[in-house]
Design an enzyme around this catalytic site. Structure first.
Site, PDB file in Angstrom:
ATOM      1  N   ALA A  60     -10.377  51.857  89.332  1.00 22.97           N
ATOM      2  CA  ALA A  60      -9.151  52.133  88.541  1.00 22.97           C
ATOM      3  C   ALA A  60      -7.671  51.383  89.350  1.00 22.97           C
ATOM      4  O   ALA A  60      -6.625  52.086  88.770  1.00 22.97           O
ATOM      5  CB  ALA A  60      -9.293  53.610  88.743  1.00 22.97           C
ATOM      6  N   GLY A  65      -9.495  47.078  86.138  1.00 19.59           N
ATOM      7  CA  GLY A  65      -9.725  48.720  85.831  1.00 19.59           C
ATOM      8  C   GLY A  65      -9.100  49.473  84.453  1.00 19.59           C
ATOM      9  O   GLY A  65     -10.566  49.746  83.886  1.00 19.59           O
ATOM     10  N   ASP A 118     -12.979  55.925  91.430  1.00 20.90           N
ATOM     11  CA  ASP A 118     -11.486  55.114  92.278  1.00 20.90           C
ATOM     12  C   ASP A 118     -12.807  55.795  92.882  1.00 20.90           C
ATOM     13  O   ASP A 118     -13.054  57.191  93.496  1.00 20.90           O
ATOM     14  CB  ASP A 118     -10.768  54.755  92.117  1.00 20.90           C
ATOM     15  N   ARG A 177      -7.972  39.107  99.249  1.00 18.69           N
ATOM     16  CA  ARG A 177      -7.193  38.735 100.523  1.00 18.69           C
ATOM     17  C   ARG A 177      -6.269  38.853 101.225  1.00 18.69           C
ATOM     18  O   ARG A 177      -5.317  38.645  99.862  1.00 18.69           O
ATOM     19  CB  ARG A 177      -7.752  37.406  99.819  1.00 18.69           C
ATOM     20  N   LEU A 195     -16.928  41.900  88.032  1.00 21.29           N
ATOM     21  CA  LEU A 195     -16.198  41.154  87.946  1.00 21.29           C
ATOM     22  C   LEU A 195     -15.178  40.665  89.611  1.00 21.29           C
ATOM     23  O   LEU A 195     -14.540  39.592  89.481  1.00 21.29           O
ATOM     24  CB  LEU A 195     -14.639  41.846  87.700  1.00 21.29           C
ATOM     25  N   THR A 196     -15.731  41.465  90.280  1.00 23.06           N
ATOM     26  CA  THR A 196     -15.050  41.423  91.742  1.00 23.06           C
ATOM     27  C   THR A 196     -14.804  39.861  92.245  1.00 23.06           C
ATOM     28  O   THR A 196     -16.400  39.236  92.068  1.00 23.06           O
ATOM     29  CB  THR A 196     -15.488  42.252  92.965  1.00 23.06           C
ATOM     30  N   ASN A 197     -14.321  39.296  93.260  1.00 21.90           N
ATOM     31  CA  ASN A 197     -14.422  38.188  93.100  1.00 21.90           C
ATOM     32  C   ASN A 197     -14.582  38.187  95.371  1.00 21.90           C
ATOM     33  O   ASN A 197     -14.259  39.444  95.125  1.00 21.90           O
ATOM     34  CB  ASN A 197     -12.779  37.405  93.636  1.00 21.90           C
ATOM     35  N   ARG A 255      -9.062  30.933  78.631  1.00 23.30           N
ATOM     36  CA  ARG A 255      -7.402  30.397  79.720  1.00 23.30           C
ATOM     37  C   ARG A 255      -7.247  28.579  79.051  1.00 23.30           C
ATOM     38  O   ARG A 255      -6.614  27.957  78.507  1.00 23.30           O
ATOM     39  CB  ARG A 255      -7.358  30.112  81.368  1.00 23.30           C
ATOM     40  N   HIS A 278     -16.631  30.299  89.599  1.00 18.65           N
ATOM     41  CA  HIS A 278     -14.995  30.659  89.344  1.00 18.65           C
ATOM     42  C   HIS A 278     -14.415  30.495  90.222  1.00 18.65           C
ATOM     43  O   HIS A 278     -14.142  31.338  91.403  1.00 18.65           O
ATOM     44  CB  HIS A 278     -15.501  32.220  88.893  1.00 18.65           C
TER      45      HIS A 278
END
Length: 312
Positions: free
Chosen positions: A13, A17, A36, A87, A123-125, A156, A180
Site C-alpha cells: 500500500a 500500490g 499491507d 535499496r 512489479l517489485t524490483n 517512457r 528492466h
C-alpha cells in the site's frame, strides 16, 4: 442485491500500490483489496477509505478495502504485487535481491492459498528476478505469472520520442525488450510515429540519446525526487496490463514472460512482446532481430541471470 464485480488485490500500500488501487477503482475495472503488513493495517485502511470517499465525486462504483488479512483477497481475479523494500544506503544489490525474494515467497504462498486461479502481475524490483521467484513459489502455469516493466519502459520511450518530435504520444508506437535495467533494449527499428519509421524522422545521434535516456528513465526520476522513486507511470502501466486481462482484450504489450526457448533463452523471465488477455499471456511474439539487436538482448539476459544467481 450484491453486485458481482471482478476482484483485484494489490499487495503493498505504498505510493505505487495505492495509486494502482485508486486508478483501478476510478476505471471501474474491479473491486479492489489493498493489502499491507499488520503493522501498517490502519494506514492501509485509511488510504482505502479515503479512496472510497472520493467515489461520489469522481463518479465511480467500485468497492475498496484496506487490510492485512489475506483472507480478504480470496478469489481474486488478478493479484498485483508492488510490495518489497527499496535499496537502502550500504545495502548491496545481492542483499536487496535476497530480501525481496523472501518477501515474494511469503506473499505468493498467501496468494496461492486464497486465490489459486488468479493471474499474478509483479512489479517489485528487481522485477525480472522477482517474477521468477513468484513463479517458482506459486506453482501456477507460466501464463498466469507475469512481470511488469516493458509497458513502463515503452511508455517512457514513447514520451521522449513525442517530446522530440512535438507530437501526440498517441501517435507514437514502440517496444522495449529485455530486462528492466540499464541493459534494456529499446527497439528503434520497430518504433513508429503515425506509422512512419522513427529513423526517417529523427537523426541517429538524437535517437541514441533517447534510447539512453529511456534506459536511465527510472534513475532520472529518483534523482529529481531526491527520496523515493516513480509511482504514477508504474501504476498506470500496471492498470493497463490488468485491464487487458480483466477485459480479455488480447492486446500486444511488452511484458515479462517465462521463456522456454523463445529468442534462444530458457528458464528465465524476460521482457518480450506478448498477447495479453483473459488467460494471462496468451502468446509470446518472437520478433526477428538484427545481429546488433540480438547482441544487446544477450547482454540484457546476462544481467538478468547475474541477479537471479542470488535468489533464495
Amino acid at each position: 442485491m450484491t453486485i458481482k464485480r471482478k476482484k483485484v488485490s494489490v499487495i503493498g500500500a505504498g505510493f505505487t500500490g495505492a495509486t494502482t488501487a485508486f486508478l483501478l477503482a476510478q476505471k471501474e475495472l474491479a473491486d479492489v483489496v489493498l493489502v499491507d503488513i499488520p503493522q501498517l493495517e490502519n494506514p492501509t485502511k485509511g488510504k482505502a477509505l479515503d479512496m472510497l470517499e472520493a467515489s461520489p465525486v469522481q463518479g465511480f462504483d467500485a468497492n475498496i478495502i484496506g487490510t492485512s488479512d489475506y483472507a480478504d483477497t480470496a478469489d481474486s481475479d488478478v493479484v498485483v504485487i508492488t510490495a518489497g523494500i527499496a535499496r537502502k544506503p550500504g545495502m548491496s544489490r545481492d542483499d536487496l535481491v535476497a530480501t525481496n525474494s523472501k518477501i515474494m515467497k511469503s506473499i505468493t504462498r498467501d496468494i496461492a492459498k486464497h486465490s489459486p486461479n488468479a493471474i499474478i502481475v509483479v512489479l517489485t524490483n528487481p522485477v525480472d528476478a522477482m517474477t521468477y521467484s513468484v513463479f517458482k513459489e506459486a506453482g501456477f502455469p507460466k501464463e498466469r505469472v507475469i512481470g511488469q516493466s516493458g509497458v513502463l519502459d515503452t511508455a517512457r520511450f514513447r514520451t521522449f520520442i513525442a517530446q522530440e518530435l512535438n507530437l501526440s504520444v498517441k501517435d507514437i508506437t514502440g517496444f522495449v525488450l529485455g530486462g528492466h535495467g540499464d541493459d534494456m533494449v529499446p527497439l528503434v527499428r520497430y518504433s513508429y510515429a503515425g506509422g512512419i519509421p522513427l529513423e526517417t524522422l529523427i537523426p541517429k545521434e538524437r535517437l541514441e540519446a533517447i534510447v539512453e535516456r529511456t534506459r536511465k528513465g527510472g534513475g532520472e526520476i529518483v534523482g529529481l525526487l531526491g527520496n523515493g522513486s516513480a509511482y504514477y507511470a508504474p501504476a498506470a502501466s500496471l492498470v493497463e496490463m490488468t485491464e487487458a486481462i480483466l477485459k480479455d482484450q488480447r492486446r500486444i504489450l511488452p511484458a515479462i514472460a517465462y521463456l522456454e526457448g523463445e529468442y534462444g533463452y530458457s528458464d528465465l523471465y524476460l521482457g518480450v512482446p506478448v498477447i495479453l488477455g483473459g488467460n494471462g499471456i496468451e502468446k509470446i511474439i518472437e520478433l526477428e532481430l538484427l545481429a546488433d539487436e540480438k547482441e544487446a538482448l544477450d547482454r540484457s539476459v546476462e544481467s538478468v541471470r547475474n541477479v537471479m544467481k542470488v535468489l533464495v
